[in-house]
Write a protein that holds these residues in place. Structure first.
Motif, PDB file in Angstrom:
ATOM      1  N   VAL A  38       0.863  -1.177   0.000  1.00 63.22           N
ATOM      2  CA  VAL A  38       0.000   0.000   0.000  1.00 63.22           C
ATOM      3  C   VAL A  38       0.903   1.232   0.000  1.00 63.22           C
ATOM      4  CG1 VAL A  38      -1.708   1.309   1.311  1.00 63.22           C
ATOM      5  CG2 VAL A  38      -1.857  -1.190   1.210  1.00 63.22           C
ATOM      6  N   LEU A  39       0.572   2.188  -0.839  1.00 68.95           N
ATOM      7  CA  LEU A  39       1.324   3.446  -0.861  1.00 68.95           C
ATOM      8  C   LEU A  39       0.419   4.582  -0.406  1.00 68.95           C
ATOM      9  CD1 LEU A  39       3.091   3.108  -4.347  1.00 68.95           C
ATOM     10  CD2 LEU A  39       3.849   2.283  -2.090  1.00 68.95           C
ATOM     11  N   GLY A  40       1.047   5.636   0.063  1.00 65.50           N
ATOM     12  CA  GLY A  40       0.275   6.815   0.444  1.00 65.50           C
ATOM     13  C   GLY A  40       0.857   8.026  -0.244  1.00 65.50           C
ATOM     14  N   ALA A  41       0.030   9.043  -0.379  1.00 65.73           N
ATOM     15  CA  ALA A  41       0.497  10.312  -0.943  1.00 65.73           C
ATOM     16  C   ALA A  41      -0.171  11.416  -0.159  1.00 65.73           C
ATOM     17  CB  ALA A  41       0.137  10.408  -2.420  1.00 65.73           C
ATOM     18  N   LEU A  42       0.653  12.223   0.510  1.00 64.33           N
ATOM     19  CA  LEU A  42       0.098  13.311   1.333  1.00 64.33           C
ATOM     20  C   LEU A  42       0.313  14.644   0.641  1.00 64.33           C
ATOM     21  CD1 LEU A  42       1.288  12.279   4.885  1.00 64.33           C
ATOM     22  CD2 LEU A  42      -0.817  11.662   3.686  1.00 64.33           C
ATOM     23  N   GLY A  43      -0.707  15.454   0.660  1.00 63.12           N
ATOM     24  CA  GLY A  43      -0.600  16.782   0.075  1.00 63.12           C
ATOM     25  C   GLY A  43      -1.870  17.109  -0.670  1.00 63.12           C
ATOM     26  N   ASP A  44      -1.782  18.066  -1.559  1.00 60.81           N
ATOM     27  CA  ASP A  44      -2.969  18.544  -2.277  1.00 60.81           C
ATOM     28  C   ASP A  44      -3.510  17.429  -3.171  1.00 60.81           C
ATOM     29  OD1 ASP A  44      -4.791  19.745  -4.004  1.00 60.81           O
ATOM     30  OD2 ASP A  44      -3.699  21.645  -4.000  1.00 60.81           O
ATOM     31  N   GLU A  45      -4.720  16.971  -2.866  1.00 66.49           N
ATOM     32  CA  GLU A  45      -5.240  15.814  -3.586  1.00 66.49           C
ATOM     33  C   GLU A  45      -5.597  16.140  -5.041  1.00 66.49           C
ATOM     34  OE1 GLU A  45      -7.945  13.409  -1.267  1.00 66.49           O
ATOM     35  OE2 GLU A  45      -6.216  12.993   0.007  1.00 66.49           O
ATOM     36  N   ARG A  46      -5.811  17.426  -5.315  1.00 67.21           N
ATOM     37  CA  ARG A  46      -6.100  17.780  -6.702  1.00 67.21           C
ATOM     38  C   ARG A  46      -4.868  17.571  -7.568  1.00 67.21           C
ATOM     39  NH1 ARG A  46      -8.039  23.604  -5.037  1.00 67.21           N
ATOM     40  NH2 ARG A  46      -6.188  23.149  -3.785  1.00 67.21           N
ATOM     41  N   VAL A  47      -3.704  17.839  -6.967  1.00 65.56           N
ATOM     42  CA  VAL A  47      -2.462  17.638  -7.707  1.00 65.56           C
ATOM     43  C   VAL A  47      -2.292  16.145  -8.008  1.00 65.56           C
ATOM     44  CG1 VAL A  47       0.044  17.762  -7.532  1.00 65.56           C
ATOM     45  CG2 VAL A  47      -1.383  19.667  -6.702  1.00 65.56           C
ATOM     46  N   LEU A  48      -2.598  15.332  -7.008  1.00 66.31           N
ATOM     47  CA  LEU A  48      -2.447  13.891  -7.193  1.00 66.31           C
ATOM     48  C   LEU A  48      -3.366  13.377  -8.289  1.00 66.31           C
ATOM     49  CD1 LEU A  48      -1.069  11.355  -5.924  1.00 66.31           C
ATOM     50  CD2 LEU A  48      -3.198  11.018  -4.690  1.00 66.31           C
ATOM     51  N   ALA A  49      -4.535  13.967  -8.355  1.00 64.67           N
ATOM     52  CA  ALA A  49      -5.514  13.508  -9.342  1.00 64.67           C
ATOM     53  C   ALA A  49      -4.945  13.595 -10.756  1.00 64.67           C
ATOM     54  CB  ALA A  49      -6.802  14.329  -9.222  1.00 64.67           C
ATOM     55  N   GLU A  50      -4.048  14.584 -10.958  1.00 64.41           N
ATOM     56  CA  GLU A  50      -3.450  14.748 -12.290  1.00 64.41           C
ATOM     57  C   GLU A  50      -2.665  13.517 -12.725  1.00 64.41           C
ATOM     58  OE1 GLU A  50      -1.058  18.251 -12.110  1.00 64.41           O
ATOM     59  OE2 GLU A  50      -2.697  19.484 -11.311  1.00 64.41           O
ATOM     60  N   LEU A  51      -2.190  12.746 -11.758  1.00 62.66           N
ATOM     61  CA  LEU A  51      -1.394  11.559 -12.101  1.00 62.66           C
ATOM     62  C   LEU A  51      -2.275  10.425 -12.618  1.00 62.66           C
ATOM     63  CD1 LEU A  51       1.134  11.364  -9.117  1.00 62.66           C
ATOM     64  CD2 LEU A  51       1.590  12.085 -11.470  1.00 62.66           C
ATOM     65  N   SER A  52      -3.570  10.505 -12.335  1.00 64.83           N
ATOM     66  CA  SER A  52      -4.501   9.454 -12.768  1.00 64.83           C
ATOM     67  C   SER A  52      -3.995   8.055 -12.433  1.00 64.83           C
ATOM     68  CB  SER A  52      -4.752   9.557 -14.279  1.00 64.83           C
ATOM     69  OG  SER A  52      -5.307  10.783 -14.595  1.00 64.83           O
ATOM     70  N   LEU A  53      -3.590   7.860 -11.210  1.00 64.36           N
ATOM     71  CA  LEU A  53      -3.025   6.561 -10.827  1.00 64.36           C
ATOM     72  C   LEU A  53      -4.037   5.427 -10.910  1.00 64.36           C
ATOM     73  CD1 LEU A  53      -0.704   7.573  -7.846  1.00 64.36           C
ATOM     74  CD2 LEU A  53      -0.033   6.789 -10.124  1.00 64.36           C
ATOM     75  N   GLU A  54      -5.318   5.768 -10.878  1.00 60.91           N
ATOM     76  CA  GLU A  54      -6.326   4.708 -11.001  1.00 60.91           C
ATOM     77  C   GLU A  54      -6.105   3.911 -12.283  1.00 60.91           C
ATOM     78  OE1 GLU A  54      -6.870   7.817 -10.903  1.00 60.91           O
ATOM     79  OE2 GLU A  54      -8.260   8.396  -9.319  1.00 60.91           O
ATOM     80  N   GLY A  55      -5.568   4.577 -13.266  1.00 56.56           N
ATOM     81  CA  GLY A  55      -5.400   3.919 -14.552  1.00 56.56           C
ATOM     82  C   GLY A  55      -4.105   3.137 -14.675  1.00 56.56           C
ATOM     83  N   HIS A  56      -3.229   3.246 -13.694  1.00 53.61           N
ATOM     84  CA  HIS A  56      -1.929   2.571 -13.771  1.00 53.61           C
ATOM     85  C   HIS A  56      -2.137   1.051 -13.681  1.00 53.61           C
ATOM     86  CE1 HIS A  56       2.075   1.265 -12.611  1.00 53.61           C
ATOM     87  NE2 HIS A  56       2.537   2.464 -12.937  1.00 53.61           N
ATOM     88  N   PRO A  57      -1.461   0.270 -14.530  1.00 51.09           N
ATOM     89  CA  PRO A  57      -1.724  -1.180 -14.581  1.00 51.09           C
ATOM     90  C   PRO A  57      -1.437  -1.924 -13.272  1.00 51.09           C
ATOM     91  CG  PRO A  57       0.214  -0.584 -15.897  1.00 51.09           C
ATOM     92  CD  PRO A  57      -0.472   0.686 -15.529  1.00 51.09           C
ATOM     93  N   ASP A  58      -0.570  -1.404 -12.415  1.00 50.04           N
ATOM     94  CA  ASP A  58      -0.242  -2.106 -11.173  1.00 50.04           C
ATOM     95  C   ASP A  58      -1.056  -1.624  -9.975  1.00 50.04           C
ATOM     96  OD1 ASP A  58       1.563  -3.706 -12.456  1.00 50.04           O
ATOM     97  OD2 ASP A  58       3.258  -2.356 -12.082  1.00 50.04           O
TER      98      ASP A  58
END
Lengths: 343, 343, 343, 343
Positions: A38-58
């Protein structure tokens, strides 16, 4: 955000995702588990959304962290954290008793009080060398000399010591001498001090402020964890209400609530929580019954002569009685109250 | 004033002194003990002084009553009072569990909830037919019909019933149907109501007001005893503080404090005291550990469909779990938690 | 729900819609305005939805009432309500001063106190014949005799009277004799009493409970309005907090907040709100400055001999000073403080 | 102890008595007045008793200091202290307005906000470069850069600056740049910080803690005065209570109470005291009416975009309206609200 990876993801993929998180100036967290990472990412969640990690194959799923606190939350750290004060574990099966006088007064008093708490079965000793006092004319503690005296007695007796630190300038010295650094109620939102103790590698006992909501307490702990120190014990010590029969109102509701929200251990201070000697034992039993991981209790060799907090300090024979009465209650809730050595 | 007579004083001397007290428009109290008789005199102590009872040949000593409350005080009544709700004793060795839904909703719901609490081992059932609600648009209870339904189900099940009365006009009817009359937190200082239930001969469960100091609670009980009804059970149900994580702050400090100050039994309501279902069991255990004589707990056959207080009501299986976990804690503090019949 | 009708809708259409609302067991409200008619429907909003009033040809819009209180809300009643206590208007441009002793003690004391408040310029007199007291051994008021005495003095002096009613059984008598019925802080959620005074046609002065949120106060007022009595004056009188320097903490934040949320007038009681004589004048000035419609203040001809609340009662000359200092502050916020006759 | 000397006592006798006090390890205070000299002695009063100063030929009387606070007490310092923030006097006839944004965000924002408060008539500007935030993930302030930017803008505009210091390590720098150092509510009992600012020669604005009794606030001020800095302004900013309609409960009772007990000036922060923009103006007026020496108010050029505290910040046009409405209220209580230059 909490990023749950699929089972069996390769380390290089983990590193890649952590790198992506860091590249957006977010704080990456790595929480490897038995089955999956499990990974975590702390900070502005809107910025994280730009990464679109939901779509990452892993990546299996991405979930927001719902609480304002992150590192202290059970959401990203579901298992209980066990904190070690010297050789004493807090937060496991064993119920932990830390006892001692309010303040370091004299070598004789510290030794006699240490004898009493050791004989009664305490796992660690508490006493203050730096004392926060409402009035500048009250005894302010012996400072470094008191600290060293306490440490010496602790070593002689084989009792780990818990003692308060009030100023950033004293953190280094106290961290050197003490097994656990206490942050007092008045300093719960002294953020500079929280950051300073967060940079030590000593366990921290963080007391709830007199007007602090539980959420404020968890956020204060988050300051310490955010600096890299995960060895934090929370402590309920009574809040200020309209009731004047007792010095404070001990909020035991907070104990099961805190255990739900965070993985950190939580202790109860029935001495400050009541301010009345005769109420300390029943409230210590109540604390054990509702799930606290331990208690912090004031014991003085002679409370009538204590320089501070005499009215709420137990006599040595009362401390023995407390331990005798505590044992069956601790057992009744499925925990143990062993001898200091076994703690 | 408390007037302690010498051992072996004749009844006529007792009567004479009681007459002297009454002649000054003071309220005389007669408290015969095993060895000697103690008398009380309530009212203006300056008036009493005129009698100079210290000089009376059969009087050993005259002592002021230090507390503002008199009849409820341990000073003049040192032994624990045991109150009987039907055949259930509250305040003795047995720990008492009163459980049931917030409100009488439907015959099916009352029966199913009664089945659940009976099966779990409750000693008495609680449910409201008259409901105090902050909003006039919320369900206000079924009134007399609800009351009679509850009484009927109680009789069928062999469970004494505890139910709230809100208005002086309803006291007679509720006293007829119920085994114990509850005065709710909002009415703790509704003095007309206190006097009215003081004139019944039913046990009264008196809940602490949301902003009431313990002393206010004891004075409210004094109103009931002053009318001649000594069957009063106090109940801690949480006070209002700044903490918003829980509906109220359960003040368990009050339990050992109350046991010191008064001979009346005291129960705890962990349902209103927390407002959160998951906190009810731990706080019920804590209540038992710190010396409460029993608990009052909300159980609904289906909390998700409850017309009120659903969020804090236990599911039947949670109530069973509560009773299972309560038993060893009750035993650990030297009391018993028996089956309903043995209570 | 608030149902705004189109301009110029015929009365028979209005009646039809009110009938539809009533047919669903909802409470219909008729609020005709200068330009258009607004209707209200109180009760289960899901039931109302079945009527699909949005589709009715004479309905312009249907809006939910967002607050839990309805009749007291500015949402459905945007203009200030002016309540008349005798000939004294509360809630208009004139700032209203109600003054008098805590309790009716003796004919001489009532007359002397009435003289003092009349001379100082009070618009109405307050005094209690029924006294809610924490202890059953404190003076409980003279009851009906006290009430009649107060009414007689009020008539002689031309001062409307404000006095407390504590029991449903006394409402009829008090409503006959008094110009305004006070509901005390301890009875703010005595719902039977609220309903009873709601059925009178006398103005009600409703005091905030010691632990009542402003929303609770507004909901308590809703009980009175829901019975058909719209003549309600709210009163802030201090809440219970941890501060012990004052008897209560006067929450003046509540004044502008209440003025935003409701059309009802609001007064301030700086006597109970502080409990300290020397703080009464400054807090009365603060109340006027932040928008209160008046004050309720304790004045006794000789506070040192008052049977209750002496420590917070003003001496007659202090009341004069209060009125002198109040006048420019009232004027500074655009209101007037006239002689009693002009009020 | 307060030692009142007889009129016309020679300086050498004064010095002798001060020497006697010091010889007992007590802190001597020298308070020369127009007619006679008053001395003080702080410390253990039993030790002082050994000197038997009552018998000294030049001593008129010896009185105990009844309050736990000494230097801040009106008992030993009866006249109002006037504190100067730059050229602005606080505590005299002039009512003082300090306004500005919660935090230093950007150069443009600071300049625009400073323009707005200057135009409105503020006497000084406030803004935070060091921000105490409950969460470690909230904006923590720009630190030294923010401080220097604020100082620069203040100098350009001719507005003295008030800004918070949170850590002992920053005291020197903040004392260099700022005209007044603010101690925030969370640090009111950060005793190390109190001592540190007590050693500077800058005025200190000390905010009341969220759960601090007024006595605690006065004792916290005593820490600063005991270090030699008498330039302390107290500030009421709301306490924590059960009321949730507002962020805090502004305790205006504290203002006249504080003015009675201490010679120090006191200001009110209606922004934090309410947390609601629409309540700021009425509570500012109330503060002026009950005797505060000034207000501290949050104004932002564009509150909707503020990085913190937007909901309680005034728009520039609201600040203008505040000043317009404040002027007649200030005048009504016998004070003045002049232009910044005349302050």
């Amino acid at each position: 955000m909490i990023i749950v990876l699929k089972p069996g993801v390769a380390q290089e993929s983990v590193d890649e995702i952590l790198g992506l998180i860091a590249s957006k100036d977010l704080k990456p967290l790595h929480m490897p588990g038995a089955e999956r990472v499990v990974l975590g990412a702390l900070g502005d969640e809107r910025v994280l959304a730009e990464l679109s990690l939901e779509g990452h194959p892993d990546v299996e799923s991405v979930k927001p962290i719902l609480q304002p606190y992150k590192l202290v939350s059970r959401e990203i750290h579901p298992h209980d954290t066990v904190v070690k004060i010297g050789n004493v574990a807090v937060g496991g099966k064993e119920f932990c008793v830390v006892a001692g006088p309010c303040a370091v007064e004299t070598p004789e008093q510290v030794r006699a009080s240490a004898d009493a708490v050791k004989a009664g079965g305490a796992h660690a000793i508490r006493a203050g060398a730096y004392k926060p006092r409402s009035s500048p004319y009250s005894f302010q503690g012996h400072g470094p000399d008191g600290l060293r005296l306490l440490a010496e007695v602790g070593r002689e007796m084989g009792l780990p010591i818990v003692t308060e630190v009030m100023d950033v300038a004293d953190v280094e010295l106290v961290a050197e001498e003490a097994d656990c650094l206490q942050i007092g109620a008045r300093n719960m939102q002294n953020f500079g001090l929280l950051k300073a103790v967060g940079r030590t590698r000593r366990p921290i006992l963080l007391k709830r402020g007199m007007a602090a909501k539980v959420e404020d307490l968890l956020l204060a702990a988050e300051y310490i964890l955010a600096e890299g120190n995960e060895q934090v014990i929370l402590c309920e010590r009574g809040i200020r209400t309209f009731e004047t029969a007792t010095r404070n109102t001990l909020d035991l509701n907070a104990i099961p609530y805190i255990k739900q929200k965070t993985h950190l251990p939580v202790m109860v201070d029935p001495s400050h929580g009541t301010g009345v000697r005769d109420l300390v034992i029943p409230m210590a039993l109540a604390a054990a019954a509702c799930g606290a991981d331990g208690i912090l209790v004031e014991v003085h060799e002679n409370p009538a002569k204590a320089w501070s907090d005499g009215a709420q300090s137990l006599y040595p024979e009362q401390f023995e009685q407390l331990m005798t009465r505590l044992k069956p209650v601790v057992k009744a809730v499925g925990r143990t109250l062993g001898p200091a050595s076994a703690a």
